[in-house]
Structure formats: structure tokens, C-alpha cells
Design an enzyme around this catalytic site. Structure first.
Site, PDB file in Angstrom:
ATOM      1  N   ASP A  94      28.147  14.386  -4.755  1.00 35.78           N
ATOM      2  CA  ASP A  94      27.518  14.509  -6.076  1.00 35.78           C
ATOM      3  C   ASP A  94      26.018  14.534  -5.809  1.00 35.78           C
ATOM      4  O   ASP A  94      25.434  13.506  -5.450  1.00 35.78           O
ATOM      5  CB  ASP A  94      27.924  13.312  -6.941  1.00 35.78           C
ATOM      6  CG  ASP A  94      27.401  13.416  -8.373  1.00 35.78           C
ATOM      7  OD1 ASP A  94      26.495  14.232  -8.634  1.00 35.78           O
ATOM      8  OD2 ASP A  94      27.895  12.651  -9.224  1.00 35.78           O
ATOM      9  N   HIS A 133      29.782   5.076  -8.015  1.00 33.81           N
ATOM     10  CA  HIS A 133      28.342   5.151  -7.716  1.00 33.81           C
ATOM     11  C   HIS A 133      28.059   4.850  -6.245  1.00 33.81           C
ATOM     12  O   HIS A 133      27.043   4.240  -5.917  1.00 33.81           O
ATOM     13  CB  HIS A 133      27.549   4.194  -8.627  1.00 33.81           C
ATOM     14  CG  HIS A 133      27.579   4.610 -10.069  1.00 33.81           C
ATOM     15  ND1 HIS A 133      27.287   3.761 -11.104  1.00 33.81           N
ATOM     16  CD2 HIS A 133      27.864   5.801 -10.642  1.00 33.81           C
ATOM     17  CE1 HIS A 133      27.402   4.404 -12.258  1.00 33.81           C
ATOM     18  NE2 HIS A 133      27.752   5.648 -12.010  1.00 33.81           N
ATOM     19  N   GLU A 177      32.354  17.168 -16.016  1.00 35.17           N
ATOM     20  CA  GLU A 177      32.667  16.525 -14.751  1.00 35.17           C
ATOM     21  C   GLU A 177      33.903  15.626 -14.775  1.00 35.17           C
ATOM     22  O   GLU A 177      33.806  14.418 -14.532  1.00 35.17           O
ATOM     23  CB  GLU A 177      31.460  15.720 -14.273  1.00 35.17           C
ATOM     24  CG  GLU A 177      30.838  14.776 -15.302  1.00 35.17           C
ATOM     25  CD  GLU A 177      29.674  13.979 -14.706  1.00 35.17           C
ATOM     26  OE1 GLU A 177      29.867  13.349 -13.662  1.00 35.17           O
ATOM     27  OE2 GLU A 177      28.581  13.999 -15.296  1.00 35.17           O
ATOM     28  N   TYR A 197      40.680   9.396  -9.599  1.00 33.96           N
ATOM     29  CA  TYR A 197      40.371   8.466  -8.508  1.00 33.96           C
ATOM     30  C   TYR A 197      41.576   7.556  -8.309  1.00 33.96           C
ATOM     31  O   TYR A 197      41.915   6.775  -9.203  1.00 33.96           O
ATOM     32  CB  TYR A 197      39.124   7.651  -8.853  1.00 33.96           C
ATOM     33  CG  TYR A 197      37.989   8.535  -9.378  1.00 33.96           C
ATOM     34  CD1 TYR A 197      37.110   9.165  -8.510  1.00 33.96           C
ATOM     35  CD2 TYR A 197      37.856   8.780 -10.753  1.00 33.96           C
ATOM     36  CE1 TYR A 197      36.099  10.003  -8.994  1.00 33.96           C
ATOM     37  CE2 TYR A 197      36.858   9.616 -11.243  1.00 33.96           C
ATOM     38  CZ  TYR A 197      35.989  10.225 -10.359  1.00 33.96           C
ATOM     39  OH  TYR A 197      35.008  11.056 -10.843  1.00 33.96           O
ATOM     40  N   HIS A 248      20.595  12.017 -16.876  1.00 34.93           N
ATOM     41  CA  HIS A 248      21.314  11.629 -18.094  1.00 34.93           C
ATOM     42  C   HIS A 248      20.284  11.810 -19.196  1.00 34.93           C
ATOM     43  O   HIS A 248      19.499  10.911 -19.481  1.00 34.93           O
ATOM     44  CB  HIS A 248      21.817  10.187 -18.020  1.00 34.93           C
ATOM     45  CG  HIS A 248      22.954  10.022 -17.046  1.00 34.93           C
ATOM     46  ND1 HIS A 248      23.603   8.837 -16.834  1.00 34.93           N
ATOM     47  CD2 HIS A 248      23.569  10.919 -16.218  1.00 34.93           C
ATOM     48  CE1 HIS A 248      24.567   8.994 -15.933  1.00 34.93           C
ATOM     49  NE2 HIS A 248      24.550  10.259 -15.536  1.00 34.93           N
ATOM     50  N   ASP A 307       0.793  -1.239   0.000  1.00 35.62           N
ATOM     51  CA  ASP A 307       0.000   0.000   0.000  1.00 35.62           C
ATOM     52  C   ASP A 307       0.822   1.284   0.000  1.00 35.62           C
ATOM     53  O   ASP A 307       0.277   2.371   0.200  1.00 35.62           O
ATOM     54  CB  ASP A 307      -0.947   0.044   1.219  1.00 35.62           C
ATOM     55  CG  ASP A 307      -2.059  -0.977   1.099  1.00 35.62           C
ATOM     56  OD1 ASP A 307      -2.318  -1.423  -0.042  1.00 35.62           O
ATOM     57  OD2 ASP A 307      -2.658  -1.332   2.125  1.00 35.62           O
ATOM     58  N   ARG A 319      36.132  14.690  -7.966  1.00 36.08           N
ATOM     59  CA  ARG A 319      35.383  15.026  -9.180  1.00 36.08           C
ATOM     60  C   ARG A 319      34.853  16.441  -8.992  1.00 36.08           C
ATOM     61  O   ARG A 319      34.481  16.818  -7.872  1.00 36.08           O
ATOM     62  CB  ARG A 319      34.228  14.047  -9.424  1.00 36.08           C
ATOM     63  CG  ARG A 319      33.374  14.391 -10.652  1.00 36.08           C
ATOM     64  CD  ARG A 319      32.480  13.233 -11.141  1.00 36.08           C
ATOM     65  NE  ARG A 319      31.465  12.821 -10.190  1.00 36.08           N
ATOM     66  CZ  ARG A 319      31.530  11.740  -9.433  1.00 36.08           C
ATOM     67  NH1 ARG A 319      32.570  10.926  -9.514  1.00 36.08           N
ATOM     68  NH2 ARG A 319      30.548  11.437  -8.595  1.00 36.08           N
ATOM     69  N   HIS A 339      35.726   7.465 -16.522  1.00 37.91           N
ATOM     70  CA  HIS A 339      34.418   7.825 -17.087  1.00 37.91           C
ATOM     71  C   HIS A 339      34.590   8.976 -18.079  1.00 37.91           C
ATOM     72  O   HIS A 339      35.681   9.530 -18.228  1.00 37.91           O
ATOM     73  CB  HIS A 339      33.414   8.174 -15.985  1.00 37.91           C
ATOM     74  CG  HIS A 339      33.799   9.297 -15.071  1.00 37.91           C
ATOM     75  ND1 HIS A 339      33.698  10.621 -15.437  1.00 37.91           N
ATOM     76  CD2 HIS A 339      34.277   9.297 -13.794  1.00 37.91           C
ATOM     77  CE1 HIS A 339      34.078  11.380 -14.415  1.00 37.91           C
ATOM     78  NE2 HIS A 339      34.451  10.613 -13.412  1.00 37.91           N
ATOM     79  N   GLU A 352      32.046  18.835 -10.877  1.00 36.66           N
ATOM     80  CA  GLU A 352      30.997  18.739 -11.899  1.00 36.66           C
ATOM     81  C   GLU A 352      30.126  19.989 -11.908  1.00 36.66           C
ATOM     82  O   GLU A 352      29.539  20.356 -10.888  1.00 36.66           O
ATOM     83  CB  GLU A 352      30.109  17.513 -11.615  1.00 36.66           C
ATOM     84  CG  GLU A 352      28.918  17.402 -12.568  1.00 36.66           C
ATOM     85  CD  GLU A 352      28.135  16.108 -12.396  1.00 36.66           C
ATOM     86  OE1 GLU A 352      28.096  15.565 -11.265  1.00 36.66           O
ATOM     87  OE2 GLU A 352      27.548  15.645 -13.388  1.00 36.66           O
ATOM     88  N   ASP A 354      22.861  18.694 -11.505  1.00 42.33           N
ATOM     89  CA  ASP A 354      23.796  17.579 -11.247  1.00 42.33           C
ATOM     90  C   ASP A 354      25.163  18.187 -10.951  1.00 42.33           C
ATOM     91  O   ASP A 354      25.873  18.590 -11.867  1.00 42.33           O
ATOM     92  CB  ASP A 354      23.815  16.677 -12.496  1.00 42.33           C
ATOM     93  CG  ASP A 354      24.750  15.484 -12.345  1.00 42.33           C
ATOM     94  OD1 ASP A 354      25.258  15.261 -11.234  1.00 42.33           O
ATOM     95  OD2 ASP A 354      24.948  14.778 -13.359  1.00 42.33           O
ATOM     96  N   HIS A 390      27.537  14.478 -19.831  1.00 38.86           N
ATOM     97  CA  HIS A 390      26.352  13.880 -20.463  1.00 38.86           C
ATOM     98  C   HIS A 390      25.345  14.994 -20.662  1.00 38.86           C
ATOM     99  O   HIS A 390      25.421  16.037 -19.994  1.00 38.86           O
ATOM    100  CB  HIS A 390      25.776  12.763 -19.577  1.00 38.86           C
ATOM    101  CG  HIS A 390      25.613  13.150 -18.131  1.00 38.86           C
ATOM    102  ND1 HIS A 390      24.521  13.857 -17.671  1.00 38.86           N
ATOM    103  CD2 HIS A 390      26.420  12.976 -17.052  1.00 38.86           C
ATOM    104  CE1 HIS A 390      24.659  14.080 -16.374  1.00 38.86           C
ATOM    105  NE2 HIS A 390      25.813  13.567 -15.963  1.00 38.86           N
TER     106      HIS A 390
HETATM  107  N1  GLY Z   1      25.134  12.162 -10.786  1.00 32.84           N
HETATM  108  C1  GLY Z   1      25.216  11.378 -11.938  1.00 32.84           C
HETATM  109  C2  GLY Z   1      26.277  11.805 -12.823  1.00 32.84           C
HETATM  110  O1  GLY Z   1      27.095  12.621 -12.444  1.00 32.84           O
HETATM  111  O2  GLY Z   1      26.319  11.428 -13.964  1.00 32.84           O
HETATM  112 MN    MN Z   2      26.700  13.980 -14.108  1.00 35.60          MN
HETATM  113 MN    MN Z   3      26.769  13.965 -10.826  1.00 33.20          MN
END
Ligand code: GLY
Ligand code: MN
Ligand code: MN
Length: 433
Positions: free
Chosen positions: A256, A239, A380, A384, A357, A36, A401, A346, A403, A267, A350
């Protein structure tokens, strides 16, 4: 927001690009979390882009051709349900307020679709997005086909509406940019709040609570994605979302996090020392990532390809990794062998929009697409460094990072998230306060 003219314009534009045919675009389903109790409802982004309508159990039907029509199917008014769950528009008010040509109860969808699909050459839908919907539409198409002896034809062609729709969503209009600036501003305030709150001995989740407090306090009820609040070595888990460890003196904290406002995401990532002062080693790596980000932002302008900011960032990062003795050899050698990927695995960004994304192709005819005014994206870069015998120990467990969200303009780009402190000096000053 219910400026129906905006949504009517988008529907007209889509119908024009469809030529002739019918499009069926459902919103998202409600999802149960446990008995529920449901996850916070989130409409489908494309459905919302075309309607501004946020109730569940709704479907948009567009008839493109000489006499274009847009129809909404939605929940009926229901006093009993409204006592328990709150207001629903019902078809009459929805038609009026959101500018549809007609609106009908959702229960009539299948029956009406058999009529509406008749003699349409093409059926557009988000093909493959939800196989239950695909099956339902094919079954209804079958019902149209069964009426062949009455002279009716079923659509011969099935097309994915997302091709056209995603290209539209890729270029943000002024309304969208204004909403994204607001999402960015609230998210910047949340990052500042987190920087002022964080200190050794606090837990990652307590910092997360500060972010959420600022989002919700300013009317952004939802995060655009689950916040990453990663102290020390946790920052090297890309992540990481456990957010349950104690912050330690001498560690960095990577956050992040971004909120969603009126269906649009921010973001942002910032990385700063838990105790308010960068160590020399942390500062060395930080300055490399910051320089890489500056180079990527400088490369974000019309005429450049999607890949230009990434290439610019990678070049600076790779040289920095050589200077820091993380890698050896020549810059060209590192770029050629991609050995930098050990520390930067990475890409540099994006598309950003309704979805964090966001939709839109990155390549056209197998070539990186060109940047155009109105495109919004993240920048971003990161670095690391996991512990290893061949890595200077002072650099172990440094994960950084930085971003930002940017909108491509006529001459370059606008950094939407500039209010979140980013230089070493800005961060240290804010944290000393
Ligand atoms: N927070 C997701 C990314 O940076 O792509
Ligand atoms: Mn991002
Ligand atoms: Mn991010």
C-alpha cells in the site's frame, strides 16, 4: 505551482461564502525530529489550497465584505538565513508572485491582526485544529475588546472556517485532477517496479526502496503516507509499517504505497505472489476481492450515495466468504449479522486529495451524501484471514487488498490508477518478465 489566478479565485470564492468577517489561516509548523534536524517540511493543505505558498511561518488573512482583501504574512528576506537554508520570497515578492493585495513580515502579525479584527463581526479560523492558535487569536480578540472606549468592536462570533473550506476542497477542479493523475501515474510506475523486483529472499524494505526510487526519480519527493510492504501474515496487520521481514516463497506481498505530487496524494494497494504465481487458494480469495472492487467501482457514479460502493463491495465479499467456507449461513444472514467483519473490518474507501484521507463530510443531515463529479476517492476492499481452527488451513495468513483512486465523472468514474496491474493474468505476466 504559482498560477496565482487559480489561488486568487479560490480565495474570492471563500470570501464570498464567508459574507462579512475576517479569516486567519496559518500554514503548518516545522517539526523537529532531533537536535537541529527537522522532519521534511509539509505545508498545511488548506493554506496551500488558498495560496500556493509553500514556505513555513506564513499566515493568510482574508477580509470578506464589500471590499474583499487577501493578505499574506511571511518570513522576511534574510541573506544570512538564505545562505544557510535557501531562498525565501519575502513579503514583496510573495505579494507580487502569489497575487495578494498586501504582504507583511510575519513578525507584524499580532499587531496587524488587532487592527484588522477591529469592527469585523465574525472571526473565522481553523477552530480547534491547534489550541495554541485558538488561544493566541482569543488573546488578540481581547486586545481589540480593550479598545472599546475608542469606539472599536471585537468580532462577536467565532466560526470554524473549515466548514466552507472543506466543502470547496471536496470537489476537485481541473487543475487538481491533472495533478492527481500525475501522482497516480508515478505511483503506478512504482508498483510495477516493485512487482518486477520482488522475489523470495528479498526483504520488505528492499521493495520499499524500489518504490521510493521510482517516486523520487520522477520528481515526487515525498510519500503521501508511510508505505506498507507486508509479506505473508504481515498483510493481515492493517497498518503494518515495520517493513523489515524477509519475503517467503509461496507468500503473498501486499503493498500500500503512493506518492505526493504538488501537495496531492495517490493511494494504491496491490497484492501479488512473491514468487510470481498465485496458488489456487490465493487466487480464489484474490478473485473475490477483485470482483468486490469491480462492483464497487461500478457503483461509483453521480446520484449514488457515498455508501453505495461499500455496500456493493460488501455484498460480493460476503458471498465470496460463504463460497470459500470462511462463513456459513445465508448471504442475507451474513450481511445482517455483519459476520463478514471478521475478515473485512474496514470501509471501502475515503476521500482523497491533498490529504490522503481528505477532508469533506461523508454524511449530510445524517444521510450518506450523494456522489458528484469532481469528487475523488479510493476504492479499497480487502480480505484478511488469520489462522484459526475453524478456517481451512490453505487460507491461513492470506491478506489481500486492492486499492484504486477514482474521480467521479458525469456518467460514472475515472480510475486514475488503472496502470498498476490488477488482474491475476496481468500480474503474473509482468512478474514473469
Ligand atoms: N494508505 C492509507 C489508506 O489506504 O487508507
Ligand atoms: Mn486508502
Ligand atoms: Mn492505501
Amino acid at each position: 505551482m504559482t498560477d496565482s489566478a487559480l489561488y486568487q479565485r479560490r480565495r474570492a470564492q471563500l470570501m464570498q461564502q464567508m459574507g462579512r468577517g475576517i479569516a486567519v489561516i496559518p500554514t503548518a509548523e516545522e517539526v523537529e525530529r532531533n537536535g537541529d534536524t527537522h522532519y521534511a517540511y509539509r505545508h498545511d493543505s488548506s493554506f496551500y489550497y488558498l495560496t500556493g505558498f509553500t514556505e513555513p511561518e506564513a499566515v493568510l488573512v482574508l477580509i470578506a465584505g464589500d471590499a474583499p482583501q487577501s493578505l499574506l504574512f511571511c518570513r522576511e528576506k534574510n541573506l544570512e538565513r538564505e545562505i544557510w537554508d535557501g531562498f525565501r520570497h519575502g513579503p514583496d515578492a510573495a505579494r507580487e508572485q502569489f497575487g495578494f493585495d498586501a504582504a507583511h513580515p510575519i513578525a507584524q502579525l499580532d499587531e496587524k491582526l488587532v487592527e484588522l479584527m477591529s469592527n469585523q463581526p465574525t472571526l473565522y479560523c481553523p477552530l480547534g485544529a491547534d489550541t495554541n492558535w485558538d488561544a493566541r487569536l482569543l488573546k488578540l480578540r481581547g486586545a481589540v475588546q480593550a479598545k472599546v472606549r475608542s469606539g472599536v468592536r471585537a468580532p462577536d462570533e467565532l466560526r470554524d472556517v473549515r466548514g466552507v473550506l472543506h466543502e470547496m476542497r471536496l470537489i476537485k477542479d481541473d487543475h487538481e485532477l491533472a495533478v492527481m493523475r500525475r501522482a497516480a501515474a508515478i505511483s503506478c510506475a512504482a508498483h510495477r517496479r516493485a512487482m518486477q523486483f520482488a522475489r523470495p529472499g528479498q526483504f520488505e524494505y528492499a521493495v520499499e526502496a524500489e518504490l521510493l526510487h521510482e517516486f523520487v526519480r520522477q520528481g515526487a519527493r515525498h510519500q503521501a503516507y508511510p508505505a506498507i510492504v507486508a509479506g505473508g501474515a504481515n498483510a493481515c496487520v492493517l497498518h503494518y509499517v515495520s517493513n523489515d521481514q524477509k519475503l517467503r516463497d509461496g507468500d503473498l506481498l501486499l503493498i500500500d504505497a503512493g506518492c505526493e505530487v504538488d501537495g496531492y496524494a495517490a493511494d494504491i494497494t496491490r497484492t501479488f505472489p512473491v514468487n510470481g504465481r498465485f496458488s489456487p487458494a490465493q487466487r480464489d480469495v484474490y478473485e473475490v476481492v477483485l470482483a468486490a472492487q469491480s462492483a464497487a467501482i461500478a457503483a461509483t457514479r453521480p446520484g449514488n450515495t457515498w455508501d453505495a460502493p461499500h455496500a456493493a463491495a460488501v455484498r460480493v465479499l460476503a458471498q465470496g466468504m460463504l463460497d470459500l467456507k470462511l462463513l456459513s449461513g445465508s448471504l442475507d444472514g451474513v450481511l445482517e449479522s455483519e459476520s463478514y467483519k471478521r475478515f473485512y473490518m474496514h470501509r471501502t474507501g475515503h476521500w482523497l486529495g491533498m490529504d490522503v484521507h481528505d477532508v469533506g463530510d461523508y454524511k449530510v443531515d445524517n444521510h450518506w451524501r450523494h456522489l458528484h463529479p469532481g469528487m475523488t476517492l479510493t476504492i479499497e476492499p480487502g480480505c484478511y484471514i488469520r489462522p484459526a481452527a475453524d478456517i481451512p488451513e490453505a487460507l491461513w495468513n492470506i491478506g489481500i487488498r486492492i486499492e484504486d483512486d477514482v474521480a467521479v465523472t458525469e456518467t460514472g468514474c475515472e480510475v486514475l490508477t488503472a496502470d498498476a496491474p490488477k488482474t491475476v493474468a496481468e500480474i503474473e505476466i509482468l512478474m514473469q518478465r
